[in-house]
Motif scaffolding. Structure first.
Motif, PDB file in Angstrom:
ATOM      1  N   PHE A  77       0.789  -1.239   0.000  1.00 32.35           N
ATOM      2  CA  PHE A  77       0.000   0.000   0.000  1.00 32.35           C
ATOM      3  C   PHE A  77       0.819   1.287   0.000  1.00 32.35           C
ATOM      4  N   TRP A  78       2.140   1.213   0.148  1.00 29.96           N
ATOM      5  CA  TRP A  78       2.953   2.434   0.104  1.00 29.96           C
ATOM      6  C   TRP A  78       3.602   2.592  -1.245  1.00 29.96           C
ATOM      7  N   PRO A  79       3.744   3.791  -1.776  1.00 28.33           N
ATOM      8  CA  PRO A  79       3.175   5.024  -1.229  1.00 28.33           C
ATOM      9  C   PRO A  79       1.641   5.022  -1.352  1.00 28.33           C
ATOM     10  N   GLY A  80       0.977   5.585  -0.343  1.00 26.73           N
ATOM     11  CA  GLY A  80      -0.481   5.645  -0.387  1.00 26.73           C
ATOM     12  C   GLY A  80      -1.096   5.979   0.952  1.00 26.73           C
ATOM     13  N   PRO A  81      -2.453   5.944   0.995  1.00 25.74           N
ATOM     14  CA  PRO A  81      -3.190   6.464   2.160  1.00 25.74           C
ATOM     15  C   PRO A  81      -3.301   5.486   3.326  1.00 25.74           C
ATOM     16  N   LEU A  82      -2.176   4.865   3.694  1.00 30.53           N
ATOM     17  CA  LEU A  82      -2.149   3.937   4.828  1.00 30.53           C
ATOM     18  C   LEU A  82      -1.098   4.394   5.820  1.00 30.53           C
ATOM     19  N   THR A  83      -1.475   4.463   7.113  1.00 30.33           N
ATOM     20  CA  THR A  83      -0.532   4.790   8.184  1.00 30.33           C
ATOM     21  C   THR A  83      -0.359   3.556   9.058  1.00 30.33           C
ATOM     22  N   LEU A  84       0.894   3.201   9.341  1.00 29.14           N
ATOM     23  CA  LEU A  84       1.170   2.045  10.195  1.00 29.14           C
ATOM     24  C   LEU A  84       1.645   2.518  11.561  1.00 29.14           C
ATOM     25  N   VAL A  85       1.053   1.991  12.633  1.00 23.55           N
ATOM     26  CA  VAL A  85       1.522   2.255  13.993  1.00 23.55           C
ATOM     27  C   VAL A  85       2.438   1.110  14.396  1.00 23.55           C
ATOM     28  N   LEU A  86       3.706   1.441  14.659  1.00 23.40           N
ATOM     29  CA  LEU A  86       4.743   0.423  14.858  1.00 23.40           C
ATOM     30  C   LEU A  86       5.570   0.734  16.097  1.00 23.40           C
ATOM     31  N   ILE A 115       3.582   5.973  10.987  1.00 21.09           N
ATOM     32  CA  ILE A 115       4.390   6.310   9.803  1.00 21.09           C
ATOM     33  C   ILE A 115       3.581   6.119   8.528  1.00 21.09           C
ATOM     34  N   ARG A 116       3.836   7.027   7.567  1.00 24.95           N
ATOM     35  CA  ARG A 116       3.165   6.889   6.266  1.00 24.95           C
ATOM     36  C   ARG A 116       4.113   7.354   5.164  1.00 24.95           C
ATOM     37  N   ILE A 117       4.104   6.644   4.040  1.00 19.01           N
ATOM     38  CA  ILE A 117       4.781   7.102   2.823  1.00 19.01           C
ATOM     39  C   ILE A 117       3.707   7.638   1.896  1.00 19.01           C
ATOM     40  N   PRO A 118       3.645   8.945   1.714  1.00 19.54           N
ATOM     41  CA  PRO A 118       2.574   9.525   0.906  1.00 19.54           C
ATOM     42  C   PRO A 118       2.848   9.375  -0.592  1.00 19.54           C
ATOM     43  N   ALA A 119       1.773   9.431  -1.383  1.00 24.20           N
ATOM     44  CA  ALA A 119       1.897   9.275  -2.836  1.00 24.20           C
ATOM     45  C   ALA A 119       1.838  10.605  -3.569  1.00 24.20           C
ATOM     46  N   HIS A 120       1.319  11.652  -2.931  1.00 25.48           N
ATOM     47  CA  HIS A 120       1.084  12.910  -3.638  1.00 25.48           C
ATOM     48  C   HIS A 120       2.408  13.521  -4.123  1.00 25.48           C
ATOM     49  N   PRO A 121       2.489  13.912  -5.413  1.00 19.86           N
ATOM     50  CA  PRO A 121       3.756  14.415  -5.954  1.00 19.86           C
ATOM     51  C   PRO A 121       4.282  15.655  -5.225  1.00 19.86           C
ATOM     52  N   VAL A 122       3.418  16.518  -4.727  1.00 21.87           N
ATOM     53  CA  VAL A 122       3.892  17.728  -4.038  1.00 21.87           C
ATOM     54  C   VAL A 122       4.504  17.358  -2.687  1.00 21.87           C
ATOM     55  N   MET A 123       3.827  16.503  -1.929  1.00 20.38           N
ATOM     56  CA  MET A 123       4.380  16.061  -0.641  1.00 20.38           C
ATOM     57  C   MET A 123       5.683  15.290  -0.861  1.00 20.38           C
ATOM     58  N   ARG A 124       5.721  14.485  -1.927  1.00 21.74           N
ATOM     59  CA  ARG A 124       6.936  13.725  -2.207  1.00 21.74           C
ATOM     60  C   ARG A 124       8.095  14.650  -2.589  1.00 21.74           C
TER      61      ARG A 124
END
Ligand code: TXA
Ligand code: MG
Length: 320
Positions: A95-104, A125-134
């Protein structure tokens, strides 16, 4: 309400190289910047810089016991912050990059300021997919803590205008990247032994999680002790200013009616009954309802399946 004074001039820059460079320099100097992601707009700061994180809490008026999500560019960067078990790795790969946050479990040598995780031994933690955030992550070369860019307890912003309406005068810069594609905050998941628990429903649905892992996926957000496991999921969150009723089939003349499918209204979330479209438009509808002259907001029934579950979760919280 926030403690900071509304004295800052809030600049809005259209997404592009200049905006990214300006934002990165602001973040390097310890000043948070509002930035679009594929879910909602976030208010980002260097997650290693305690003073910068304190400015996020101050601008939002957010209680300090409510931890932030840390955004990183890739799995290597994520593994520097937390311990990943097999299930977490599976979810990250799917699911990464994408709208999933993992609590670890947080790594003992993690460079993240403890104020960002509210002193917990876990980290979201989350790896976002949006080009601006990236692009911002690449320019800053650091993990970015970013809660939704709204005053604490209010509706998340899905446009730059929503951010300005909520935090204008309290933050220096908003990057305008247009409306957010998903429109609902990320799904938050905690892996637990041989399963996964959803702490906040979102664009990655229970069905998607179960299919990807082959594991049992439980809806932890429906249990009463959730305040302990996800402090931000307190019932009073995501509230519009007006009273709201949902799953409603009749309305009064002075209601603001949010429709779905064949049930029309002042704002139809999706005329052809598409739940993804409804999710993307939900917060825009709530912002419009709040800005209207109506005394009450009523929302038509939304099917409680797939991302509809996340929509109904936000509506339930909006009634509190
Ligand atoms: O889509 C999103 O997740 C957006 C974008 C900007 O990434 N961010 C967002 O952040 O919605 P925020 O702060 O509005 O919501 C973060 C939620 C809060 O409910 C918080 O309590 C929870 O994540 N959270 C953060 N760290 C946690 C942890 N260690 N354990 C459990 N819950 C945690
Ligand atoms: Mg939020």
């Amino acid at each position: 309400m926030p403690n900071a004074t509304n004295t800052t001039v809030t600049e809005i820059l259209a997404a592009g190289d200049t905006a990214i460079a300006t934002a990165a320099s602001s973040i390097t100097q310890g000043h948070p910047v509002a930035v679009p992601t594929e879910t909602v707009y976030g208010l980002a700061a260097d997650a290693r810089n305690a003073e910068a994180i304190a400015r996020i809490y101050d601008a939002k008026g957010r209680p300090a016991f409510n931890p932030l999500i840390v955004h990183v560019a890739d799995l290597t960067a994520a593994e520097r912050l937390a311990h990943f078990d097999k299930t977490a790795l599976l979810l990250a790969e799917r699911f990464w990059p994408g709208p999933l946050t993992l609590v670890l479990p947080k790594r003992e040598d993690s460079p993240i300021a403890s104020i960002a995780t509210a002193g917990l031994e876990t980290i979201a933690i989350r790896i976002p997919a949006h080009p601006v955030m990236r692009a911002l992550l690449a320019a800053c070369e650091c993990p970015l803590a970013a809660p939704s860019a709204n005053a604490s307890g209010r509706i998340s912003p899905t446009t730059a205008a929503h951010v300005v309406a909520s935090l204008g005068g309290r933050i220096a810069l908003v990057i305008d990247g247009g409306p957010c594609q998903a429109g609902l905050e990320s799904t938050i998941v905690r892996t637990a032994g041989h399963g996964a628990e959803i702490l906040r429903p979102g664009p990655v649905t229970r069905e998607m999680l179960a299919q990807a892992t082959g594991l049992k996926v439980t809806l932890a957000y429906e249990t009463p002790d959730l305040a302990i496991s996800a402090p931000g999921q307190l019932a009073s969150h995501y509230a519009p200013r007006k009273p709201l009723a949902y799953d409603v089939t009749s309305s009064d003349a002075d209601d603001y009616v949010i429709g779905f499918g064949a049930t029309d209204g002042d704002f139809n979330l999706s005329a052809h009954g598409d739940l993804a479209e409804a999710a993307a438009r939900l917060f825009d509808a709530l912002h419009a309802a709040d800005a209207s002259d109506a005394l009450r907001i009523v929302v038509a029934p939304i099917p409680d399946c797939g991302i509809g579950r996340a929509i109904n979760d936000r509506l339930r919280r909006a009634t509190a």
